[in-house]
Design a protein around this motif. Structure first.
Motif, short mmCIF file in Angstrom:
data_model
loop_
_atom_site.label_atom_id
_atom_site.label_comp_id
_atom_site.label_asym_id
_atom_site.label_seq_id
_atom_site.Cartn_x
_atom_site.Cartn_y
_atom_site.Cartn_z
N GLY A 349 64.81 46.44 -20.46
CA GLY A 349 65.49 46.25 -19.19
C GLY A 349 64.47 46.44 -18.09
N GLU A 350 64.93 46.57 -16.85
CA GLU A 350 63.99 46.73 -15.72
C GLU A 350 63.62 48.20 -15.54
OE1 GLU A 350 63.34 45.28 -11.11
OE2 GLU A 350 65.32 45.08 -11.99
N ILE A 351 62.31 48.45 -15.41
CA ILE A 351 61.85 49.82 -15.14
C ILE A 351 62.16 50.14 -13.68
CG2 ILE A 351 59.86 51.38 -15.01
CD1 ILE A 351 58.53 49.77 -17.21
N CYS A 352 62.92 51.24 -13.45
CA CYS A 352 63.26 51.67 -12.10
C CYS A 352 62.74 53.08 -11.87
CB CYS A 352 64.78 51.61 -11.90
SG CYS A 352 65.42 49.92 -12.04
N VAL A 353 62.35 53.38 -10.64
CA VAL A 353 61.66 54.65 -10.33
C VAL A 353 62.33 55.34 -9.16
CG1 VAL A 353 59.44 55.68 -9.65
CG2 VAL A 353 59.45 53.62 -11.07
N ARG A 354 62.45 56.68 -9.28
CA ARG A 354 62.95 57.48 -8.16
C ARG A 354 62.02 58.68 -7.98
NH1 ARG A 354 69.01 59.88 -8.38
NH2 ARG A 354 68.16 61.20 -10.03
N GLY A 355 61.69 59.01 -6.73
CA GLY A 355 60.82 60.17 -6.49
C GLY A 355 60.26 60.15 -5.09
N PRO A 356 59.55 61.23 -4.70
CA PRO A 356 58.98 61.33 -3.35
C PRO A 356 57.85 60.33 -3.09
CG PRO A 356 59.03 63.47 -4.47
CD PRO A 356 59.31 62.44 -5.51
N ASN A 357 57.42 59.62 -4.15
CA ASN A 357 56.33 58.65 -3.99
C ASN A 357 56.84 57.25 -3.64
OD1 ASN A 357 57.54 58.52 -6.55
ND2 ASN A 357 55.75 57.56 -7.47
N VAL A 358 58.16 57.03 -3.66
CA VAL A 358 58.70 55.69 -3.44
C VAL A 358 58.68 55.34 -1.95
CG1 VAL A 358 60.74 54.21 -3.65
CG2 VAL A 358 60.11 55.76 -5.53
N MET A 359 58.17 54.14 -1.65
CA MET A 359 57.93 53.70 -0.26
C MET A 359 59.17 53.82 0.64
SD MET A 359 58.17 49.55 -0.35
CE MET A 359 59.67 48.73 -0.91
N LYS A 360 58.87 53.79 1.94
CA LYS A 360 59.92 53.81 2.97
C LYS A 360 60.65 52.46 2.99
CE LYS A 360 60.13 55.69 7.65
NZ LYS A 360 59.29 56.31 8.68
N GLY A 361 59.96 51.38 2.64
CA GLY A 361 60.54 50.05 2.65
C GLY A 361 59.47 49.03 2.98
N TYR A 362 59.87 47.76 3.06
CA TYR A 362 58.94 46.70 3.44
C TYR A 362 58.98 46.51 4.96
CZ TYR A 362 58.80 45.36 -1.51
OH TYR A 362 58.64 45.37 -2.87
N TRP A 363 57.81 46.40 5.57
CA TRP A 363 57.68 46.25 7.02
C TRP A 363 58.45 45.01 7.49
CZ3 TRP A 363 56.61 48.18 11.56
CH2 TRP A 363 56.13 47.37 12.60
N LYS A 364 59.40 45.24 8.40
CA LYS A 364 60.18 44.16 9.04
C LYS A 364 60.96 43.29 8.04
CE LYS A 364 57.20 41.86 11.53
NZ LYS A 364 56.44 41.10 12.54
N GLN A 365 61.25 43.84 6.84
CA GLN A 365 61.99 43.03 5.85
C GLN A 365 63.14 43.84 5.26
OE1 GLN A 365 60.32 40.11 3.50
NE2 GLN A 365 58.29 40.18 4.34
#
Length: 509
Positions: A349-365
């Motif tokens: 299946g799809e590898i999904c990640v949770r943690g303090p290292n996960v980005m804030k988001g994509y700039w302007k997207q």
């Protein structure tokens, strides 16, 4: 002062290791104290020129002590670093600089022609800084006491990831993302602050190199050796000249190091271990490298959006070939279906990640950002499995999977078989549209020096080890496979090549 910021942690490291070398080259060393001073001077100069907290500053340069000093200097001024991929053409560079709204651009001498050619197309940039000309003067500037209050949630860097279609997306990584990842991954690597020296030949604009090659060693009191580009002979000689102990690479680099003449074997043997990421490591290459040099390879993984390390095999525990290892402390990984439901062990299946290292988001997207998450879980786009011991395996990229008559064919599985053939040096498998079968696998192969092999022989070899639907329908023998600046094989270039050959039409198979 926020303790979860790069300036705070680097200053703390620089105070503890002031006289130790931070950046080493065969010609000179830069101590922690000197690097701290250089970055302070750059920050003071930026502030003097009007840089405000939160401004975006471009960095277009090669691996060097100067690159690192500018990277830290931008962040000490409270601004965000926007590193530029050195392989992009000037038009693509202009697109990124404009998309990010960059106000100041540092560029190194080799990129002057590119910058001059797009200068008129960069309306947001008020200040252009040619590093070789202006940095010496900046470093002579008196430095006022400079410790800006920086939030750990502010964006430290925006790294543009190469999009498979359309324009790249800017992943916003905060100070907390990067500090957490550098400390957690560095501790898991069991570094020896007084003895470890990282050889960094992966380009520093890339997430893997800037985290694993710069932040991990410098926030742990180790040192690093920057090389501006990968050359196997120069790499071996630099390991020997600088006593590097850890090499960071992608699989194609290990493949090239295997082709070094025997006189360089002892140079590579000086390493304590090597780290591989960025793409799946073929088992055959890992086996040959470890047998020849007696240096073990720690395979790990993580996308840019996860700062980027999510997992790797333990340095002093069980290493499992083909596995990218265990999640680093503080990071969770799960295998989920397309609806975000957790799947049982050993089911792809799809590898999904949770943690303090996960980005804030994509700039302007915001829409792209929303599509990339199941709640707090970042969707990596990798198909993988988890075994009974909690080790993760990457089967392939979701977008690379080939569907033949409704059956999933994973290019990585086919590539692993191709690498077992004695004549094969490099291999990449992609899908090609087929009127009869939906898609069919197609292999691109470069052969080892002195070996010859026909398409028929390759297909017969595959038939011995693979299901009929997995055997490449076509085999293209090529000189070299296309690679990006980090040395990773670029499959989209092969797809483009296939489209040109087909005249963008689907052949009957």
């Amino acid at each position: 002062m926020n303790t979860e910021t790069i300036p705070f942690l680097f200053r703390k490291s620089a105070e503890a290791h002031a006289d130790k070398p931070a950046v080493v080259t065969p010609q000179k060393s830069v101590t922690y104290a000197e690097l701290n001073q250089m970055s302070d001077a750059i920050a003071a100069n930026l502030i003097e020129r009007g840089t405000q907290p939160g401004d975006h500053v471009g960095l277009y340069g090669i691996n060097s002590a100067e690159f690192i000093a500018i990277y830290f200097g931008i962040q000490k001024a409270g601004a965000t670093v926007v590193p530029i991929n050195l392989l992009l053409n000037p038009e693509e560079v202009a697109w990124i600089l404009n998309d990010a709204g960059v106000k100041t651009l540092f560029y190194f001498e080799p990129f002057t022609p590119a910058v001059e050619s797009i200068r008129e197309k960069l309306p947001t940039i008020g200040t252009f800084i040619g590093v070789e000309q202006e940095l010496p003067q900046m470093l002579r500037t008196p430095i006022p006491g400079l410790e800006l209050p920086i939030s750990s949630d502010s964006v430290a860097v925006i790294i543009y990831t190469s999009g498979t279609t359309g324009h790249p997306k800017g992943a916003m990584l905060t100070h907390r993302n990067l500090c957490f990842d550098a400390l957690s991954a560095g501790n898991a690597l069991k570094l020896r602050p007084d003895g470890d020296r990282f050889l960094v030949v992966l380009p520093m604009f890339h997430a893997f190199a800037s985290l694993a090659g710069v932040l991990i060693p410098l926030l742990h009191g180790s040192s690093l050796v920057p090389l501006p580009k990968f050359d196997p002979t120069l790499t071996a000689e630099t390991i020997d000249a600088t006593n590097a102990t850890i090499f960071l690479g992608v699989p194609s680099m290990y493949n090239l190091l295997l082709r070094l003449p025997e006189k360089h074997t002892a140079h590579i043997q000086k390493l304590r271990f090597a780290v591989s990421g960025g793409a799946a490591m073929p088992v055959e290459i890992m086996k040959q490298f470890e047998e020849r040099f007696g240096v073990f390879i720690i395979e790990g993984d993580g996308p840019t959006e996860c700062a980027p390390v999510t997992c790797f095999n333990p340095v002093d525990g069980l290493r499992k070939p083909q596995s990218v290892g265990l999640p680093i402390p503080g990071v969770e990984m799960k295998i989920m279906d397309e609806h975000g439901k957790e799947l049982p062990l050993n089911e792809p299946g799809e590898i999904c990640v949770r943690g303090p290292n996960v980005m804030k988001g994509y700039w302007k997207q915001p829409e792209e950002t929303a599509e990339s998450f199941f709640g707090e879980w970042f969707r990596t786009g990798d198909i993988g499995t988890e075994d009974e011991d909690g080790y993760f395996y990457i089967v392939d990229r979701i977008k690379d999977m080939v569907i033949v008559n409704g059956m999933n064919v994973y290019p990585r599985v086919v590539e692993e078989v191709l690498y077992k053939h004695e004549a094969v040096r490099e291999a990449a498998v992609i899908g090609e549209p087929s009127k009869l079968h939906g898609e069919v696998p197609v292999a691109y192969i470069s052969l080892k020096d002195g070996f010859q092999c026909s398409e028929k022989e390759i297909r017969a070899f595959c038939l011995e080890h693979l299901g009929r639907h997995e055997v490449p329908k076509k085999v293209h023998l090529v000189g070299d496979l296309p690679k990006n600046a980090a040395g990773k094989i670029v499959k989209r270039e092969l797809r483009k090549q296939g489209e040109i050959e087909r005249g963008i039409e689907t052949n009957e198979h």
